[in-house]
Design an enzyme around this catalytic site. Structure first.
Site, PDB file in Angstrom:
ATOM      1  N   GLY A  38     -57.716 -53.259 -58.279  1.00 59.29           N
ATOM      2  CA  GLY A  38     -56.631 -52.335 -58.593  1.00 59.29           C
ATOM      3  C   GLY A  38     -56.328 -52.383 -60.081  1.00 59.29           C
ATOM      4  O   GLY A  38     -56.878 -53.205 -60.824  1.00 59.29           O
ATOM      5  N   SER A  40     -54.476 -52.985 -63.677  1.00 62.91           N
ATOM      6  CA  SER A  40     -53.735 -54.093 -64.263  1.00 62.91           C
ATOM      7  C   SER A  40     -52.248 -53.887 -63.966  1.00 62.91           C
ATOM      8  O   SER A  40     -51.708 -52.804 -64.165  1.00 62.91           O
ATOM      9  CB  SER A  40     -53.962 -54.137 -65.777  1.00 62.91           C
ATOM     10  OG  SER A  40     -53.205 -55.169 -66.373  1.00 62.91           O
ATOM     11  N   LYS A  44     -52.418 -57.714 -58.047  1.00 65.54           N
ATOM     12  CA  LYS A  44     -53.573 -58.384 -57.441  1.00 65.54           C
ATOM     13  C   LYS A  44     -53.425 -59.903 -57.435  1.00 65.54           C
ATOM     14  O   LYS A  44     -53.569 -60.549 -56.399  1.00 65.54           O
ATOM     15  CB  LYS A  44     -54.854 -57.993 -58.208  1.00 65.54           C
ATOM     16  CG  LYS A  44     -55.193 -56.528 -58.199  1.00 65.54           C
ATOM     17  CD  LYS A  44     -56.451 -56.238 -58.988  1.00 65.54           C
ATOM     18  CE  LYS A  44     -56.380 -56.653 -60.441  1.00 65.54           C
ATOM     19  NZ  LYS A  44     -55.298 -55.933 -61.198  1.00 65.54           N
ATOM     20  N   SER A  45     -53.158 -60.464 -58.594  1.00 63.35           N
ATOM     21  CA  SER A  45     -53.072 -61.919 -58.710  1.00 63.35           C
ATOM     22  C   SER A  45     -51.874 -62.461 -57.942  1.00 63.35           C
ATOM     23  O   SER A  45     -51.971 -63.498 -57.264  1.00 63.35           O
ATOM     24  CB  SER A  45     -52.991 -62.327 -60.182  1.00 63.35           C
ATOM     25  OG  SER A  45     -54.186 -61.976 -60.861  1.00 63.35           O
ATOM     26  N   SER A 112     -62.044 -54.812 -61.594  1.00 63.20           N
ATOM     27  CA  SER A 112     -63.349 -54.309 -61.125  1.00 63.20           C
ATOM     28  C   SER A 112     -63.314 -52.789 -60.953  1.00 63.20           C
ATOM     29  O   SER A 112     -63.331 -52.289 -59.834  1.00 63.20           O
ATOM     30  CB  SER A 112     -63.781 -55.011 -59.831  1.00 63.20           C
ATOM     31  OG  SER A 112     -62.743 -55.081 -58.876  1.00 63.20           O
TER      32      SER A 112
END
Length: 205
Positions: A38, A40, A44-45, A112
């Protein structure tokens, strides 16, 4: 993902006497990659960290591979050109393959941006071992969040090749899971991921 020819032909794969199934049996659970993709700032993290914490409570062996963290070591020599982005994901794909072979559920949090590179990582793994999680969040929302100030710098031209601004992001076409982090709380997002793993037999209830 670039296909590479080995620089030496004098290398032979050495088989061990403990295989992936043995390691899974030892760990008492299967192994797979949760690939969080997805923009920035989409979360995600954050999502990967919270999912890992929940899995750890269930005695699941895990490891997180995070985009920024990997660039501190393994991929410290890479920038953000299209070529470097492809090499970044190629290397990560090979690492995730090793982790799956080790019997570990791996949480990979990487922008990605290209469909092709994610597809090629999937191709490294056996069927059902690659779980693409599209962490969906609107560009407007991630720019509002902008936790690292990167969008602001990209808009000012201080950062080049920034995904979503002057570099493309190709949304997944058929991900296993879509988590809309601009609509859900982090708690509900985690429940969605854990629920998917339970319903599809990756972990037990």
């Amino acid at each position: 993902m670039t296909e590479y020819k080995k620089k030496s032909e004098n290398i032979i794969w050495h088989e061990g006497k403990v295989n992936k199934d043995d390691r899974r049996n030892l760990n008492k659970h299967t192994s797979a990659v949760l690939w969080f993709t997805g923009l920035s700032g989409s979360g995600k993290s954050t999502l990967a960290v919270e999912v890992e914490r929940e899995l750890s409570k269930r005695n699941i062996h895990t490891y997180i591979l995070d985009g920024d963290n990997i660039r501190h070591g393994l991929n410290a020599d890479l920038g953000f050109t299209p070529e470097d982005r492809l090499e970044n994901i190629r290397r990560i794909g090979e690492v995730t393959k090793l982790f799956v072979d080790a019997g570990i559920i791996t949480l990979a949090a990487f922008i990605s941006p290209y469909q092709k590179e994610r597809h090629q990582v999937r191709g490294l793994l056996d069927k059902h071992e690659f779980i693409e999680v599209y962490v969906k969040c609107s560009l407007e929302e991630v720019e509002n969040r902008d936790p690292k100030g990167l969008y602001r710098m990209a808009r000012c031209g201080k950062i080049k090749n920034f995904t979503g601004i002057d570099a493309p992001y190709e949304s997944p076409k058929n991900p296993e899971l879509i988590v809309e982090t601009d609509q859900l709380s982090i708690q509900d997002s985690v429940k969605q991921v854990i629920g998917f793993l339970e319903q599809n037999g990756y972990i037990t209830l």
